[in-house]
Design an enzyme around this catalytic site. Structure first.
Site, mmCIF file in Angstrom:
data_model
loop_
_atom_site.group_PDB
_atom_site.id
_atom_site.type_symbol
_atom_site.label_atom_id
_atom_site.label_comp_id
_atom_site.label_asym_id
_atom_site.label_seq_id
_atom_site.Cartn_x
_atom_site.Cartn_y
_atom_site.Cartn_z
ATOM 1 N N LYS A 1 0.939 -1.197 -0.119
ATOM 2 C CA LYS A 1 0.140 0.023 0.052
ATOM 3 C C LYS A 1 0.822 1.226 0.016
ATOM 4 C CE LYS A 1 -3.368 2.990 0.386
ATOM 5 N NZ LYS A 1 -4.392 3.098 -0.595
ATOM 6 N N CYS B 1 -3.825 10.916 0.490
ATOM 7 C CA CYS B 1 -2.897 9.565 0.182
ATOM 8 C C CYS B 1 -1.669 9.776 -0.247
ATOM 9 C CB CYS B 1 -3.519 8.645 -0.698
ATOM 10 S SG CYS B 1 -5.018 8.161 -0.514
#
Ligand code: SAJ
Length: 437
Positions: A221, A275
């Site tokens: 991730k 993000c």
């Protein structure tokens, strides 16, 4: 409860679920599992969100196709309810944690929400429950933060509870589409745990589910977003080179990407959102005490953070008057096109610096409340317009009307939003990131 028993309950859709944190990650996943037939309770600290959700109304901003309906149906079917009371955890077989994991001003992860959720959870945990972290976390966090927070009060991993990490891959505006259609990495503290998690997510994910260990899940991730940040930084650095040598980065990029295996990203005004600016620092934190010399990842962050300031430089070069006496219209305040999300928006940095230089700054954004308005009316009397976001409203602008409205027909295009030839034919002088000066 043994993992086999839990697996059977999951297969029979009898497992009882909890989701901690009902934000843009937790709420869609809670609704998706409820829609798949599971009984889901959502834990949310903010009482206003609890109340809103229990009325079947989504508190998530922006346009999220299908989410409002999914929530209303889940509440009406009494398969989902929200509460602030952790006692609701006591009969839950699976608990997903989807709380914020920001980094602080020193780019160090701030795990307060994660620690408090895990700590509160440990007090109520049903024997044999499976805990899954969906938040994005630095490599090593499952072992170093989450497991110790749960192994309080004598609880022991793989005896009293099971643990895994399934990083979210949602994107504002496509929360449900990504949830159902984007592959997920399913990291378990044991292979059996990963297999059980895979059986659970199969109920809501139609894409690949890749079982692995927790460290790999944490790495994938953070690496996938650090990869994107580095790619964007490279494109931005090429843009600066093009400006200096008289090249057009958009032409260069198009021809570079015709070369096999090249995929140069889009240069622009910088990198915003929830993000990409954060996840490279989570990845870096995973090795902060391991003596690994990180150079590319921090450098990419520095390049991308410098782009709003580069746009300020372009504005100062483009203006026909001193910036301290200029009236400037900024077009676009969200961090992404067709979005109302302003988190870490490059426009915020641009506006602050232009104001610090004494300019009078007007901001327009069709999606951000407080910034809507008539673009041409706002352009009237301005010494320049700066295009910061590729909203459709700007690609469809009447450029001749804009040239007439501006006091000086000057545009700085930070994301190649305008067709430069059409703009110049309409009487505008166009400056831009990556364009020859
Ligand atoms: N940006 C560029 N150049 C590019 C791409 C993006 O300057 O080539 C800028 C955007 O303008 C924006 C920022 O970067 O300010 C982030 O854009 P983004 O397209 O990465 O959108 P995000 O922040 O919503 O990223 C999400 C991430 N998804 C998840 O974390 C699950 C990211 O991993 C995805 O790659 C991205 O969506 C996506 O591909 O849509």
């Amino acid at each position: 409860m043994l993992l086999d028993e839990l697996r059977e309950k999951i297969d029979r859709i009898e497992a009882r679920l909890a989701v901690i944190g009902l934000g843009y990650v937790g709420l869609p996943v809670a609704c998706a599992f409820a829609s798949a037939g599971f009984d889901v309770v959502g834990l949310e600290l903010r009482s206003d969100r609890v109340e809103c959700i229990n009325r079947g109304v989504s508190p998530i901003d922006g346009n999220e196709p299908g989410l409002a309906e999914l929530l209303a149906d889940a509440i009406a079917a009494q398969r989902f309810r929200a509460t602030a009371d952790y006692l609701a955890i006591a009969d839950r077989d699976v608990i997903l944690i989807a709380v914020e994991t920001p980094v602080d001003e020193n780019n160090v992860p701030h795990y307060q929400a994660l620690r408090s959720a895990a700590g509160a959870l440990a007090k109520e945990l049903k024997p044999g429950a499976l805990v899954i972290v969906e938040s994005t976390i630095a490599p090593g966090t499952m072992a170093g933060v989450v497991r110790p927070a749960l192994e309080t009060a004598g609880l022991q991993l793989n005896r009293d509870f099971y643990l895994g990490n399934c990083p979210e891959r949602v994107m504002p505006g496509k929360l449900l589409r990504n949830l159902h259609g984007v592959s997920r990495v399913v990291g378990g503290m044991t292979p059996e745990t990963a297999e059980t998690m895979l059986a659970l997510y199969r109920h809501i994910v139609q894409a690949d589910l890749d079982a692995t260990d927790c460290v790999t899940a944490e790495l994938v991730k953070t690496v996938e977003n650090a990869y994107r940040d580095v790619q964007i930084a490279f494109a931005n650095e090429v843009a600066l080179i093009c400006e200096a040598v008289g090249g057009d980065v958009w032409r260069v990029r198009g021809l570079v990407n015709k070369s096999p295996g090249r995929q140069m990203h889009l240069p622009g005004a910088g990198v915003g959102g929830h993000c990409i600016p954060k996840d490279p620092w989570l990845l870096a934190h995973g090795v902060h005490d391991k003596g690994v010399p990180l150079r590319v990842i921090p450098a990419a962050r520095a390049v991308n953070n410098s782009m709003p300031l580069h746009v300020v430089d372009l504005v100062q070069q483009a203006l026909r008057c001193d910036v301290c006496r200029a009236r400037i219209l900024v077009l676009g305040y969200a961090y992404l096109e067709e979005s109302d999300d302003t988190r870490n928006s490059p426009s915020e940095i641009l506006v602050r610096h232009l104001c610090d230089l004494g300019a009078q700054v007007l901001v327009h954004d069709p999606y951000v409340s407080g910034y809507q308005g008539n673009i041409l009316a706002m352009a009237r009397g301005c010494d320049a317009a700066v295009v910061m976001v590729k909203h459709r409203a700007y690609t469809e602008l009447d450029l001749a009307a804009l040239a007439r409205a501006l006091r000086a027909p000057v545009v700085v295009d930070a994301r190649a939003v305008l067709d430069r030839t059409r703009a110049e034919m309409a009487g505008l002088q166009v400056w831009g990131v990556g364009l020859p000066r």
